[in-house]
Design an enzyme around this catalytic site. Structure first.
Site, PDB file in Angstrom:
ATOM      1  N   GLY B  72      33.911  48.621  50.604  1.00  0.00           N
ATOM      2  CA  GLY B  72      32.611  48.265  51.177  1.00  0.00           C
ATOM      3  C   GLY B  72      31.504  48.239  50.137  1.00  0.00           C
ATOM      4  CB  CYS B 129      33.345  41.506  47.910  1.00  0.00           C
ATOM      5  SG  CYS B 129      34.002  42.994  48.705  1.00  0.00           S
ATOM      6  CE  LYS B 166      37.408  39.979  40.622  1.00  0.00           C
ATOM      7  NZ  LYS B 166      37.466  41.428  40.441  1.00  0.00           N
ATOM      8  N   GLY B 219      47.520  44.114  43.769  1.00  0.00           N
ATOM      9  CA  GLY B 219      48.777  44.683  43.267  1.00  0.00           C
ATOM     10  C   GLY B 219      49.882  43.643  43.212  1.00  0.00           C
ATOM     11  CB  THR B 268      46.483  47.387  42.084  1.00  0.00           C
ATOM     12  OG1 THR B 268      45.382  46.866  42.832  1.00  0.00           O
ATOM     13  CG2 THR B 268      47.369  48.205  42.994  1.00  0.00           C
TER      14      THR B 268
HETATM   15  C1  LIG Z   1      39.864  49.747  45.073  1.00  0.00           C
HETATM   16  C2  LIG Z   1      39.421  48.391  44.616  1.00  0.00           C
HETATM   17  C3  LIG Z   1      38.061  48.122  44.501  1.00  0.00           C
HETATM   18  C4  LIG Z   1      37.627  46.874  44.070  1.00  0.00           C
HETATM   19  N1  LIG Z   1      36.288  46.639  43.929  1.00  0.00           N
HETATM   20  C5  LIG Z   1      35.873  45.473  43.399  1.00  0.00           C
HETATM   21  C6  LIG Z   1      34.491  45.235  43.132  1.00  0.00           C
HETATM   22  O1  LIG Z   1      33.632  46.092  43.354  1.00  0.00           O
HETATM   23  N2  LIG Z   1      34.142  44.044  42.605  1.00  0.00           N
HETATM   24  C7  LIG Z   1      35.045  43.067  42.304  1.00  0.00           C
HETATM   25  O2  LIG Z   1      34.660  42.021  41.803  1.00  0.00           O
HETATM   26  N3  LIG Z   1      36.359  43.259  42.545  1.00  0.00           N
HETATM   27  C8  LIG Z   1      36.789  44.428  43.085  1.00  0.00           C
HETATM   28  N4  LIG Z   1      38.136  44.626  43.308  1.00  0.00           N
HETATM   29  C9  LIG Z   1      39.101  43.558  42.983  1.00  0.00           C
HETATM   30  C10 LIG Z   1      39.733  43.783  41.623  1.00  0.00           C
HETATM   31  O3  LIG Z   1      38.765  43.755  40.587  1.00  0.00           O
HETATM   32  C11 LIG Z   1      40.817  42.724  41.324  1.00  0.00           C
HETATM   33  O4  LIG Z   1      40.202  41.449  41.286  1.00  0.00           O
HETATM   34  C12 LIG Z   1      41.914  42.688  42.374  1.00  0.00           C
HETATM   35  O5  LIG Z   1      42.223  44.013  42.791  1.00  0.00           O
HETATM   36  C13 LIG Z   1      43.193  42.019  41.867  1.00  0.00           C
HETATM   37  O6  LIG Z   1      43.701  42.675  40.713  1.00  0.00           O
HETATM   38  P1  LIG Z   1      44.835  43.823  40.742  1.00  0.00           P
HETATM   39  O7  LIG Z   1      45.979  43.313  41.546  1.00  0.00           O
HETATM   40  O8  LIG Z   1      45.171  44.082  39.300  1.00  0.00           O
HETATM   41  O9  LIG Z   1      44.205  45.020  41.378  1.00  0.00           O
HETATM   42  C14 LIG Z   1      38.583  45.868  43.761  1.00  0.00           C
HETATM   43  C15 LIG Z   1      39.942  46.149  43.896  1.00  0.00           C
HETATM   44  C16 LIG Z   1      40.382  47.387  44.309  1.00  0.00           C
HETATM   45  C17 LIG Z   1      41.856  47.656  44.438  1.00  0.00           C
END
Ligand SMILES: Cc1cc2nc3c(=O)[nH]c(=O)nc-3n(C[C@H](O)[C@H](O)[C@H](O)COP(=O)(O)O)c2cc1C
Ligand SMILES: Cc1cc2nc3c(=O)[nH]c(=O)nc-3n(C[C@H](O)[C@H](O)[C@H](O)COP(=O)(O)OP(=O)(O)OC[C@H]3O[C@@H](n4cnc5c(N)ncnc54)[C@H](O)[C@@H]3O)c2cc1C
Ligand code: FES
Lengths: 259, 307
Positions: B72, B129, B166, B219, B268
């Site tokens: 959030g 988001c 992004k 993930g 992740t």
């Molecule tokens: C717990 C969590 C919080 C996240 N918060 C943000 C955020 O504040 N802003 C954002 O641009 N992406 C946010 N993301 C997305 C990640 O930056 C990333 O784009 C997404 O998790 C895919 O990558 P991954 O599979 O390596 O986690 C968040 C992801 C996770 C898991």
């Protein structure tokens, strides 16, 4: 460790003080003393809680009603379901000839620690402090292990703080190391005393935790960046040395530093 | 050992691994933990104008193949984050990426102004988001025109600080959206944000588990989606891409680079592989280059796009 959420039926609820209850769940994954689980109360919130005992009869969590989630947890009855994932964190390393120092709700993880030390035949002593006698939970259990008590109002045992009692114990005899859990002010005082005596210590800390799995960054200590949910919540002298915020206000749910 | 330096819109990284936004990155200290474990750059959690506590728990929920999150957009507000940026620069050498969001197009500009004052190495704009739609409406990032307008607003304020947009994998035709961003002045693209949103239900209490009911999927499970998005974006733009989503091994990072990414975002994986993931990915990339007789990542970037 189960990182995914499972719900468990509450087998039993017992009450230790006005606002303190213990729930017992069955078939929970094995945890070390000092480790914690995230407990989900559907519709309310999810919070970290230490194991207060774990035996073949189940796993106990002791909760003090201080805010929305913990107060709602006091309404939970046998037969209700709560969600659980964990155990998380490092836990206490079990050692011989130790002194356990507990304050307030900090006695919950020390209770499980004491049970495990007993089981392994490791010698320990206990000092426990609380505001008054009625908030001194698990008094009988601790009494059986020869615990000494301190109360702020002098209801029971030493009149004053548990750290005064700690200093007194250290004058009487030598211990190899200290375990402590309680309010951070108390832990800071324990650390000073341990440093004076050049004793090893393991302190169990609390921070706001959103994930429990080392991702969200909310439980990171200032300076070292150590994640209390992964590298902690039990910190040793070496781990605390790089930490700038011990004993100081920490971050709220937004990540803002409290003042 | 083959070295892995990359240049991202003029910013030098000693290796291509970038801590993704929202993972650690709440504070300078938590971001520094990723640096201590080898990250080539770190992104802070997205911030807005005002402090937000975020949703109640559970907000982060492991599921098979990854995790759901609906934090959030909790954040301490841009002014407090500016302080963390200065604190970070005082003690870490690696480039810091600040991430911003806004509830309105104008708010993106306001937040950018506060953050740019603290001089992050890069500015990432989170238009994607998936977890605040009940409050903010559909993410701007699904609307190509709005995304282009926000890019222009932020770039005007950021000046010489490179701006990365992004993007969401939910965006229709992500390649042409990235092109719109480039045309509007973006210096780079980060792709992807989390996927979905998805939902997990506890079968005994018969309720969705996340307090927000649904949350973005990240993930392992999302890697193929992320690789496809990066591939399509690379075919449409000349600006650099931070390929993010589902990276847990060096081979995953390689797929991203072969699809056209200059750097790789890791989120992740910090949980599923562990915080050693930055070093593990770098070691694996270096070994791959060495075994295949390449001298650097430039030799293989976008290679999958050539056929
Ligand atoms: C717990 C969590 C919080 C996240 N918060 C943000 C955020 O504040 N802003 C954002 O641009 N992406 C946010 N993301 C997305 C990640 O930056 C990333 O784009 C997404 O998790 C895919 O990558 P991954 O599979 O390596 O986690 C968040 C992801 C996770 C898991
Ligand atoms: C690793 C770890 C283990 C924990 N183990 C236990 C445990 O075994 N038993 C337990 O009851 N709690 C434990 N906690 C605290 C627990 O996670 C919650 O923070 C607590 O239950 C309050 O949650 P809440 O939502 O009800 O109140 P919140 O809204 O979070 O807090 C309400 C108010 O109470 C204050 N407060 C929070 N915790 C305490 C406290 N323990 N004593 C006094 N004031 C407090 C807050 O600062 C706030 O002002 C543990 C925390 C951590 C990090
Ligand atoms: S609670 Fe999220 S990193 Fe520790």
């Amino acid at each position: 460790m189960t990182v995914e959420m499972s719900t468990y039926v509450v087998a039993e609820v017992s009450q230790q003080a006005d606002l303190v209850k213990t729930i017992r769940l069955l078939d929970v994954p094995t945890a070390m003393p000092g480790q914690f689980f995230l407990i989900w109360l559907p519709g309310i919130d999810e919070k970290p809680i230490s194991v207060s005992n774990q035996t073949s009869a189940g796993t106990e969590f002791t909760i003090c009603g201080v805010g929305p989630w913990s107060t709602a947890m006091l309404q939970v009855e046998a037969g209700d379901r709560v969600g659980l994932r964990g155990p998380f964190g490092n836990g206490f390393a079990l050692a011989d000839n130790t002194l356990l120092v507990g304050g307030g709700m900090g006695v919950a993880p020390l209770r499980y620690l004491a049970h495990r030390l007993m089981e392994e035949g490791r010698s320990f002593d206990l000092v426990v402090g609380a505001r008054d006698a009625s908030s001194l939970i698990f008094r009988e259990e601790f009494g059986r292990w020869g615990a000494r008590f301190a109360t702020d109002n002098g209801d029971l045992g030493h009149v004053g703080t548990v750290t005064e009692l700690l200093s007194e114990m250290l004058r009487l005899r030598a211990y190899d190391s200290l375990y402590a859990c309680g309010p951070e002010g108390m832990l800071a005082a324990v650390r000073v005393i341990a440093d004076e005596h050049e004793m090893a210590y393991q302190l169990a800390l609390e921070r706001l935790m959103k994930c429990g799995i080392g991702l969200c960054g909310h439980c990171c200590m200032e300076g070292s960046g150590l994640r209390l949910c992964v590298e902690g919540p039990v910190l040793t002298r070496e781990m605390l040395d790089g930490t700038a915020e011990f004993g100081l206000p920490h971050r709220d749910g937004s990540g803002r530093r409290r003042t | 050992m083959v070295e892995l330096p990359v240049t991202l819109a003029g910013i030098k990284l000693h290796n291509p691994t970038v801590l993704a936004s929202g993972i650690l990155g709440v504070s300078a200290s938590s971001a520094a933990l990723a640096v201590a474990h080898g990250a080539g750059a770190v992104t802070l959690k997205s911030c807005g104008a005002e402090p937000r506590l975020g949703h109640r728990g559970p907000t982060i929920l492991p599921v098979p193949g990854g995790l759901l999150n609906a934090v959030g957009l909790s954040n301490p507000g841009a002014a407090a984050v500016a302080h963390e940026i200065r604190d970070f620069r005082g003690r870490c050498e690696v480039p810091l990426v600040a991430s911003i969001f806004g509830r309105t197009e104008a708010e993106f500009g306001e937040v950018a102004a506060i953050i740019c004052d603290a001089h992050p190495a890069l500015l990432e704009v989170n238009v994607s988001c998936p977890n605040v739609s009940s409050e903010f409406g559909t993410p701007f990032g699904l609307d190509h025109d709005a995304t282009a307008r926000i890019t222009r607003i932020v770039k005007d304020i950021a000046g010489t600080i490179p701006v990365f947009i992004k993007l969401s994998p939910q965006a229709h035709n992500i390649g042409s959206l990235a092109r719109r961003c480039q045309d509007a002045g973006a210096d780079g693209i980060t792709a992807i944000n989390s996927v979905g949103p998805g939902m997990a239900i506890d079968v005994y209490t018969r309720r969705p588990i996340l307090s927000n009911l649904s949350g973005g999927l990240s993930g392992r499970a999302v890697l193929p989606v992320a690789v496809r998005c990066v591939y399509e974006i690379a075919q449409n733009v000349s600006i650099p891409i931070i390929g993010t989503g589902g990276i847990t091994t060096p081979e995953d990072a390689l797929q991203m680079i072969l699809a056209g990414a200059t750097a790789v975002g890791i989120g992740t994986g910090v949980h599923s592989t562990g915080i050693s993931i930055f070093q593990e990915v770098c070691r694996g990339l270096s070994e791959y280059l060495e075994e295949s007789g390449f001298t650097g990542l430039d030799d293989i970037r976008g290679a999958a796009n050539d056929r």
